[in-house]
Design a protein around this motif. Structure first.
Motif, PDB file in Angstrom:
ATOM      1  N   THR A 222      -4.410 -11.648  -6.871  1.00  0.00           N
ATOM      2  CA  THR A 222      -3.300 -10.966  -7.532  1.00  0.00           C
ATOM      3  C   THR A 222      -2.792 -11.821  -8.686  1.00  0.00           C
ATOM      4  O   THR A 222      -2.941 -13.047  -8.672  1.00  0.00           O
ATOM      5  CB  THR A 222      -2.122 -10.708  -6.571  1.00  0.00           C
ATOM      6  N   HIS A 223      -2.202 -11.168  -9.686  1.00  0.00           N
ATOM      7  CA  HIS A 223      -1.431 -11.916 -10.682  1.00  0.00           C
ATOM      8  C   HIS A 223      -0.354 -11.012 -11.263  1.00  0.00           C
ATOM      9  O   HIS A 223      -0.455  -9.781 -11.228  1.00  0.00           O
ATOM     10  CB  HIS A 223      -2.315 -12.524 -11.777  1.00  0.00           C
ATOM     11  N   LYS A 224       0.663 -11.641 -11.800  1.00  0.00           N
ATOM     12  CA  LYS A 224       1.855 -10.921 -12.235  1.00  0.00           C
ATOM     13  C   LYS A 224       1.572 -10.091 -13.479  1.00  0.00           C
ATOM     14  O   LYS A 224       0.766 -10.448 -14.332  1.00  0.00           O
ATOM     15  CB  LYS A 224       2.984 -11.909 -12.520  1.00  0.00           C
ATOM     16  N   LEU A 225       2.297  -8.977 -13.559  1.00  0.00           N
ATOM     17  CA  LEU A 225       2.245  -8.114 -14.728  1.00  0.00           C
ATOM     18  C   LEU A 225       3.663  -7.662 -15.038  1.00  0.00           C
ATOM     19  O   LEU A 225       4.302  -6.992 -14.227  1.00  0.00           O
ATOM     20  CB  LEU A 225       1.347  -6.899 -14.478  1.00  0.00           C
ATOM     21  N   GLY A 226       4.166  -8.047 -16.197  1.00  0.00           N
ATOM     22  CA  GLY A 226       5.532  -7.685 -16.556  1.00  0.00           C
ATOM     23  C   GLY A 226       6.543  -8.321 -15.627  1.00  0.00           C
ATOM     24  O   GLY A 226       6.325  -9.398 -15.065  1.00  0.00           O
ATOM     25  N   GLU A 227       7.688  -7.657 -15.456  1.00  0.00           N
ATOM     26  CA  GLU A 227       8.782  -8.231 -14.661  1.00  0.00           C
ATOM     27  C   GLU A 227       8.672  -7.910 -13.174  1.00  0.00           C
ATOM     28  O   GLU A 227       9.197  -8.664 -12.350  1.00  0.00           O
ATOM     29  CB  GLU A 227      10.127  -7.714 -15.185  1.00  0.00           C
ATOM     30  N   ALA A 228       8.044  -6.795 -12.827  1.00  0.00           N
ATOM     31  CA  ALA A 228       8.057  -6.389 -11.419  1.00  0.00           C
ATOM     32  C   ALA A 228       6.711  -5.931 -10.890  1.00  0.00           C
ATOM     33  O   ALA A 228       6.563  -5.738  -9.684  1.00  0.00           O
ATOM     34  CB  ALA A 228       9.071  -5.256 -11.218  1.00  0.00           C
TER      35      ALA A 228
ATOM     36  N   ARG B 197      -9.842  -3.124  -9.829  1.00  0.00           N
ATOM     37  CA  ARG B 197      -8.605  -3.746 -10.292  1.00  0.00           C
ATOM     38  C   ARG B 197      -7.567  -2.655 -10.484  1.00  0.00           C
ATOM     39  O   ARG B 197      -7.843  -1.625 -11.104  1.00  0.00           O
ATOM     40  CB  ARG B 197      -8.830  -4.518 -11.593  1.00  0.00           C
ATOM     41  N   ALA B 198      -6.387  -2.884  -9.924  1.00  0.00           N
ATOM     42  CA  ALA B 198      -5.361  -1.838  -9.954  1.00  0.00           C
ATOM     43  C   ALA B 198      -3.979  -2.461 -10.131  1.00  0.00           C
ATOM     44  O   ALA B 198      -3.767  -3.646  -9.854  1.00  0.00           O
ATOM     45  CB  ALA B 198      -5.401  -1.010  -8.667  1.00  0.00           C
ATOM     46  N   VAL B 199      -3.050  -1.649 -10.577  1.00  0.00           N
ATOM     47  CA  VAL B 199      -1.669  -2.073 -10.768  1.00  0.00           C
ATOM     48  C   VAL B 199      -0.832  -1.626  -9.577  1.00  0.00           C
ATOM     49  O   VAL B 199      -0.875  -0.454  -9.188  1.00  0.00           O
ATOM     50  CB  VAL B 199      -1.075  -1.489 -12.059  1.00  0.00           C
ATOM     51  N   GLY B 200      -0.097  -2.550  -9.007  1.00  0.00           N
ATOM     52  CA  GLY B 200       0.910  -2.224  -8.003  1.00  0.00           C
ATOM     53  C   GLY B 200       2.263  -2.217  -8.694  1.00  0.00           C
ATOM     54  O   GLY B 200       2.812  -3.286  -8.994  1.00  0.00           O
ATOM     55  N   LYS B 201       2.792  -1.043  -8.965  1.00  0.00           N
ATOM     56  CA  LYS B 201       4.039  -0.946  -9.733  1.00  0.00           C
ATOM     57  C   LYS B 201       5.243  -1.291  -8.862  1.00  0.00           C
ATOM     58  O   LYS B 201       5.425  -0.750  -7.772  1.00  0.00           O
ATOM     59  CB  LYS B 201       4.186   0.465 -10.303  1.00  0.00           C
ATOM     60  N   GLY B 202       6.077  -2.226  -9.371  1.00  0.00           N
ATOM     61  CA  GLY B 202       7.310  -2.600  -8.693  1.00  0.00           C
ATOM     62  C   GLY B 202       7.140  -3.383  -7.411  1.00  0.00           C
ATOM     63  O   GLY B 202       8.115  -3.582  -6.677  1.00  0.00           O
ATOM     64  N   VAL B 203       5.930  -3.898  -7.124  1.00  0.00           N
ATOM     65  CA  VAL B 203       5.695  -4.538  -5.827  1.00  0.00           C
ATOM     66  C   VAL B 203       6.353  -5.917  -5.718  1.00  0.00           C
ATOM     67  O   VAL B 203       6.477  -6.454  -4.615  1.00  0.00           O
ATOM     68  CB  VAL B 203       4.183  -4.646  -5.533  1.00  0.00           C
ATOM     69  N   ARG B 204       6.783  -6.484  -6.837  1.00  0.00           N
ATOM     70  CA  ARG B 204       7.444  -7.790  -6.772  1.00  0.00           C
ATOM     71  C   ARG B 204       8.948  -7.666  -6.520  1.00  0.00           C
ATOM     72  O   ARG B 204       9.630  -8.672  -6.349  1.00  0.00           O
ATOM     73  CB  ARG B 204       7.174  -8.566  -8.062  1.00  0.00           C
ATOM     74  N   ARG B 205       9.442  -6.437  -6.502  1.00  0.00           N
ATOM     75  CA  ARG B 205      10.852  -6.240  -6.162  1.00  0.00           C
ATOM     76  C   ARG B 205      11.032  -6.341  -4.659  1.00  0.00           C
ATOM     77  O   ARG B 205      10.168  -5.952  -3.880  1.00  0.00           O
ATOM     78  CB  ARG B 205      11.333  -4.873  -6.647  1.00  0.00           C
ATOM     79  N   THR B 206      12.189  -6.839  -4.239  1.00  0.00           N
ATOM     80  CA  THR B 206      12.459  -6.969  -2.803  1.00  0.00           C
ATOM     81  C   THR B 206      12.550  -5.617  -2.121  1.00  0.00           C
ATOM     82  O   THR B 206      12.379  -5.522  -0.899  1.00  0.00           O
ATOM     83  CB  THR B 206      13.765  -7.739  -2.572  1.00  0.00           C
TER      84      THR B 206
END
Length: 243
Positions: A13-19, A34-43
């Protein structure tokens, strides 16, 4: 927008944008994705913890122009925490994930055998079914065999003369007889050859009963064999060698 569903194990995994986060998956039916997990870094994310390395998941994705988008995730095997909490397990597991990503180079090309092999190895590592070093060496040997680089530990890899033999040459393909032995070939103990053959075939009774000195010798041979055929050094392997 087209949707598809598959089983997968998270490789990286690696970060994309803010969240957001880009996740690299090895899927059962679609190969590397390869896929984007949208908002997955938010609690508040519903499935952020399921999109971490070593997680075995059932995932639904929507097809994108460059990257697909994760729309739903269910955990099939929550191995991330078990592995990441133990440094020895983590370093071994990291080598396995890096190797899988290296061996399955092209995206969206099915590689069912590599997928099954990796899932089984990660599960064995997380559940401590066998010593971490044995799990790693067994995985590396079997993954290389699936990729077309099956080593020989009995008959001569060059001329086919029946063994057992007393030399090992990674560039030739494994055990070599006296006539085919190139300069600089290693001379492992007979018990090391027996251990390596057991790890390749999945004979865990023999592997688990092996002596530590033969495991250490075998580990070195597997590392050299693996990196020779991958044609470049595995970045995560030196961490294991220092454990």
């Amino acid at each position: 927008m087209s949707l598809y569903r598959d089983e997968a194990i998270v490789l990286r995994t690696h970060k994309l944008g803010e969240a957001d986060r880009i996740v690299t998956l090895l899927t059962r039916e679609h190969g590397k994705v390869r896929a984007v997990g949208k908002g997955v870094r938010r609690t508040t994310s519903r499935f952020g913890s399921r999109l971490e390395p070593f997680m075995h998941i059932d995932v639904q994705l929507s097809t994108g122009r460059n990257l697909d988008v994760v729309t739903q995730v269910e955990a099939l095997g929550s191995y991330g925490r078990q592995i990441c909490e133990d440094y020895a397990l983590y370093t071994v597991g990291t080598v396995m994930l890096e190797t899988a990503e290296r061996l399955v180079e092209a995206e969206r090309e099915p590689s069912v055998q590599q997928y099954r092999l990796l899932v089984g190895a990660v599960r064995a590592l997380a559940t401590r079914a066998h010593a971490p070093g044995l799990v790693l060496d067994s995985y590396l040997l079997r993954a290389l065999a699936v990729a077309g680089w099956a080593p020989s530990f009995t008959d001569c890899a060059r001329c086919g003369a029946p063994g057992p033999h007393h030399a090992f040459a990674p560039a030739v393909g494994g055990a070599v007889c006296g006539a085919c032995r190139p300069p600089g070939a290693a001379a492992p103990a007979p018990e090391t050859f027996t251990l390596l053959a057991a790890l390749l075939s999945g004979d865990w009774g023999v592997a688990d009963a092996s002596a530590e000195r033969h495991r250490a010798e075998g580990n070195g041979l597997v590392a050299v064999f693996c990196q020779f055929h991958l044609e470049r050094r595995l970045r995560s392997l030196p961490m294991v060698e220092r454990v």
